[in-house]
Design a protein around this motif. Structure first.
Motif, PDB file in Angstrom:
ATOM      1  N   TYR A  14       0.884  -1.324   0.082  1.00  0.00           N
ATOM      2  CA  TYR A  14      -0.128  -0.049   0.034  1.00  0.00           C
ATOM      3  C   TYR A  14       0.844   1.181   0.074  1.00  0.00           C
ATOM      4  N   SER A  43      -3.075  -7.256  -5.983  1.00  0.00           N
ATOM      5  CA  SER A  43      -4.201  -7.777  -5.126  1.00  0.00           C
ATOM      6  C   SER A  43      -4.867  -9.024  -5.462  1.00  0.00           C
ATOM      7  N   SER A  44      -4.807  -9.590  -6.649  1.00  0.00           N
ATOM      8  CA  SER A  44      -5.594 -10.712  -6.939  1.00  0.00           C
ATOM      9  C   SER A  44      -4.758 -12.003  -6.612  1.00  0.00           C
ATOM     10  N   SER A  47      -2.636 -11.057  -0.112  1.00  0.00           N
ATOM     11  CA  SER A  47      -3.678 -10.815   0.892  1.00  0.00           C
ATOM     12  C   SER A  47      -4.169  -9.147   0.777  1.00  0.00           C
ATOM     13  N   LEU A  48      -3.531  -8.515  -0.010  1.00  0.00           N
ATOM     14  CA  LEU A  48      -3.764  -6.983   0.106  1.00  0.00           C
ATOM     15  C   LEU A  48      -5.166  -6.929  -0.567  1.00  0.00           C
ATOM     16  N   SER A  49      -5.621  -5.815  -0.036  1.00  0.00           N
ATOM     17  CA  SER A  49      -7.060  -5.522  -0.450  1.00  0.00           C
ATOM     18  C   SER A  49      -7.324  -4.415  -1.567  1.00  0.00           C
ATOM     19  N   VAL A  50      -8.341  -4.747  -2.647  1.00  0.00           N
ATOM     20  CA  VAL A  50      -8.237  -3.719  -3.666  1.00  0.00           C
ATOM     21  C   VAL A  50      -8.929  -2.412  -2.998  1.00  0.00           C
ATOM     22  N   PHE A  51      -9.709  -2.525  -1.938  1.00  0.00           N
ATOM     23  CA  PHE A  51     -10.221  -1.262  -1.598  1.00  0.00           C
ATOM     24  C   PHE A  51      -9.027  -0.436  -0.833  1.00  0.00           C
ATOM     25  N   TYR A  52      -7.980  -0.951  -0.208  1.00  0.00           N
ATOM     26  CA  TYR A  52      -6.897  -0.308   0.343  1.00  0.00           C
ATOM     27  C   TYR A  52      -5.955   0.286  -0.652  1.00  0.00           C
ATOM     28  N   CYS A 158      -9.414  -1.950 -10.471  1.00  0.00           N
ATOM     29  CA  CYS A 158     -10.487  -3.179 -10.675  1.00  0.00           C
ATOM     30  C   CYS A 158     -10.108  -3.901 -11.917  1.00  0.00           C
ATOM     31  N   TYR A 161      -7.167  -6.132 -11.298  1.00  0.00           N
ATOM     32  CA  TYR A 161      -7.617  -7.167 -10.676  1.00  0.00           C
ATOM     33  C   TYR A 161      -8.503  -8.212 -11.361  1.00  0.00           C
TER      34      TYR A 161
END
Length: 206
Positions: A14, A43-44, A47-52, A158, A161
């Motif tokens: 991030y 992110s895909s 463990s990292l989040s698309v949102f963050y 997105c 991802y």
């Protein structure tokens, strides 16, 4: 450049995305498309989040825009007028009233410009400078900057991802889009310059 970007994101997650987008806003030649698409792809399979990722990139876009806004504010309208009243103004056939007209135009169209230019390569960063020069209210600047930047960042992250390892395919399409936009901007800029100097010549004859 691309390998450096991928390495930073892989190493710092991030924070890497935040840092790269911040730098990209201040130095437009750095490709935000690579940063955002790879962030989504990364992110895909981690463990990292698309949102963050979206949050980090939007925060980077916002802070970069604020830096350029204050650079524009330092070189404000009054300083531009002093420059125009000097030798450079005579060479370019510019007068104080030309600065006033440009400032008036931005006062009327600035909100839309700051929002929509966030989707245009290179311009999405540089638009913050005239916003600062015309002293666009900070509240409005923040709202339009965040909204425009978040939409651009969300779409590309997105896409990265969803496409996974095929994220570079979109990059080739965006490269063509960027070249088309640059050509159009050069044509528009050339047209505006020619039109401006034609008016100057006509006013001199009168």
């Amino acid at each position: 450049m691309q390998q450096f970007i991928l390495h930073i994101i892989e190493q710092f997650g991030y924070f890497g995305v935040f840092f790269l987008i911040l730098i990209e806003n201040v130095f437009p030649p750095i490709p935000s498309e690579v940063i955002l698409l790879f962030s989504g792809f990364f992110s895909s399979y981690t463990s990292l989040s698309v949102f963050y990722m979206i949050l980090a990139s939007t925060l980077g876009s916002f802070l970069g825009a604020i830096i350029l806004y204050y650079i524009g504010k330092i070189f404000n309208k009054e300083r531009l007028k002093k420059i125009v009243n000097g030798r450079l103004g005579k060479i370019l056939f510019l007068k104080e009233k030309d600065i006033d007209k440009a400032d008036e135009w931005f006062d009327n169209k600035g909100n839309k410009s700051v929002f929509f230019c966030r989707f245009v390569p290179i311009v999405r960063s540089l638009i913050s400078i005239p916003a600062g020069m015309s002293e666009m209210p900070m509240g409005k600047f923040i709202i339009y900057t965040i909204c425009g930047s978040m939409i651009w960042n969300t779409v590309l992250i997105c896409l990265g991802y969803r496409l996974g390892s095929n994220w570079e395919y979109v990059l080739t399409i965006l490269d063509k889009y960027q070249m088309l936009v640059i050509v159009i901007l050069v044509i528009i800029f050339g047209y505006v310059i020619i039109k401006f100097y034609r008016k100057k010549r006509k006013s001199k004859k009168i």
